[in-house]
Design an enzyme around this catalytic site. Sequence first.
Site, PDB file in Angstrom:
ATOM      1  N   GLY A 189     -47.966  55.077  29.957  1.00 24.88           N
ATOM      2  CA  GLY A 189     -48.128  55.721  31.270  1.00 24.88           C
ATOM      3  C   GLY A 189     -46.828  55.736  32.037  1.00 24.88           C
ATOM      4  O   GLY A 189     -46.800  55.472  33.240  1.00 24.88           O
ATOM      5  N   ASN A 238     -50.249  51.039  27.121  1.00 25.43           N
ATOM      6  CA  ASN A 238     -48.996  50.483  27.613  1.00 25.43           C
ATOM      7  C   ASN A 238     -48.336  51.411  28.620  1.00 25.43           C
ATOM      8  O   ASN A 238     -48.687  52.585  28.712  1.00 25.43           O
ATOM      9  CB  ASN A 238     -48.030  50.230  26.446  1.00 25.43           C
ATOM     10  CG  ASN A 238     -48.528  49.165  25.512  1.00 25.43           C
ATOM     11  OD1 ASN A 238     -49.390  49.396  24.669  1.00 25.43           O
ATOM     12  ND2 ASN A 238     -48.004  47.958  25.667  1.00 25.43           N
ATOM     13  N   THR A 239     -47.374  50.864  29.363  1.00 24.12           N
ATOM     14  CA  THR A 239     -46.700  51.631  30.396  1.00 24.12           C
ATOM     15  C   THR A 239     -45.383  50.960  30.757  1.00 24.12           C
ATOM     16  O   THR A 239     -45.332  49.736  30.892  1.00 24.12           O
ATOM     17  CB  THR A 239     -47.572  51.705  31.679  1.00 24.12           C
ATOM     18  OG1 THR A 239     -48.743  52.465  31.411  1.00 24.12           O
ATOM     19  CG2 THR A 239     -46.819  52.370  32.815  1.00 24.12           C
ATOM     20  N   THR A 240     -44.342  51.745  30.960  1.00 25.25           N
ATOM     21  CA  THR A 240     -43.103  51.270  31.567  1.00 25.25           C
ATOM     22  C   THR A 240     -42.941  51.997  32.896  1.00 25.25           C
ATOM     23  O   THR A 240     -42.934  53.230  32.935  1.00 25.25           O
ATOM     24  CB  THR A 240     -41.897  51.542  30.660  1.00 25.25           C
ATOM     25  OG1 THR A 240     -42.060  50.806  29.437  1.00 25.25           O
ATOM     26  CG2 THR A 240     -40.610  51.111  31.324  1.00 25.25           C
ATOM     27  N   ASN A 278     -43.484  47.388  29.779  1.00 26.86           N
ATOM     28  CA  ASN A 278     -44.757  47.086  29.117  1.00 26.86           C
ATOM     29  C   ASN A 278     -44.990  48.160  28.050  1.00 26.86           C
ATOM     30  O   ASN A 278     -46.047  48.766  27.953  1.00 26.86           O
ATOM     31  CB  ASN A 278     -45.887  47.080  30.143  1.00 26.86           C
ATOM     32  CG  ASN A 278     -47.160  46.472  29.606  1.00 26.86           C
ATOM     33  OD1 ASN A 278     -47.198  45.337  29.147  1.00 26.86           O
ATOM     34  ND2 ASN A 278     -48.247  47.235  29.660  1.00 26.86           N
TER      35      ASN A 278
END
Length: 479
Positions: A330, A289-291, A234
């Site tokens: 994040g 956003n975050t992965t 993401n």
Amino acid sequence: MTARKWLKLDCAPALGLALTALTLTACAAMPQEALAEPKPQTELPALINDGFESESALSFDWPMLEIGTGQYEDGPTGLTVLKFGKKVNAAVDARGGGPGTVNAEYLKLGYTQPELDAIVLAGGSWYGLEAVTAANTALLDDRYRGGYWDNVGLVVGSIIYDFGGRRLNEIYPDKRLAQLALRAAEPGIFPNGAYGAGRSAMNGGIFGCHARSGQGSAYRQVGDVKIAVFTVVNALGTVTDREGNVVACHKGDNWPEALKATDLMRAAPDSLQPGWNGEEDTKEVERKNTTISVVVTNRALSPAELQRLAVQVHTSMARGIQPFASEFDGDVLYAVSTNEVDSGPGATLPSMEIGVTASELMWDAILAAMPEEQVTQPEPDPELVVSASALQKYAGTYRFSHLAELTVRVEDGALVASATGERDVFQVRKGSPRTLLAATPDTFTVERGRYPFSVQFTDDTVIVNPGRWQQTGHRVSGN
């Protein structure tokens, strides 16, 4: 493998503690006549282990590791549970500027005693963290874990932001969904693409690409050593293949046809601004956003080795996502050792080499997270004439949630759509009505811009962007 499973809340208590991946049964989907208004979250059908039979799913041989997913398609949003057959060791590496986690700090203490039971990856931003503690209490409720000090359940987890401009509601993965997914977990299968926690994931927002992504995985065995990686992409940055190409992007006007990440990176900071290179759609970028990722090996590793594995693999992800680990991401990665292989000829793979192998697998997983399908826009049919009576049937106000409404009226022989709730309805912005152009007698679109948009009318509903990520509004006034 089992098929997709739909559940309603009123059937969940009957399943009780007997709910497992083998005994889970499907309940009837919600009847159409019950859908006059958007349903409260407690009544939403739950889709469990979606995509387990898809061609893109990863199959692997590892009984110790079980996977379960849960989705609310009304969102759409979801979660993914990784459950281990016994307590395991773990470490964590947080890179992004805005991580959302539960119990991650505990893993940084480096205890040698195995304590981790499961990892939950979820959508729903901060609200999705409820799923992490819910999975833990399910271990207690099912008597799998207890209250004695050496038998207390430990579940950790992280969330992605999947609200805002990507959907018209604020449905989130909750306690109920997490416990259903945990109890339905199966070994040896992981659905790649827009499933589980990656159900409404996107990437490339920093450049305005706003392409759909999802969750991905990869697996390899070297001798007796097994390595599996999982990620929910993401990312604010763009997903990049091994040739440097941007995998998916809603490109602006005058952008290169064969778009490479370096084209966008070198053009910064201009390429980070709306309107760069002449595109007409200047929608502001959503920078949340975050992965979130996991690497698992069966090789016994010390706490220090696990921590280095987490750092090494997480660092490698900057090759496949550009840019990576920004202040608006994040990004978090968990590294797990199941301690199944400790010695012997097949267990001699050094920890550093496990990190190299896992790093390359993680790039595979990032690419596997990208669904082939993206939101598309139909072409209007200039020769199609929809009668005035047919147009009038579509007039009215349609509610998607307490936040979003679309009002459709007939004006000068055409349909005009306005966003009349608190928020925009994608390409129909508040205060800027859009004329709808007929593509078929019941499907309409707008003048083509950077981002696709269409609506389909069916009885007393309107479906925005029909397909995998569609949003359904229910008529609340008008015909």
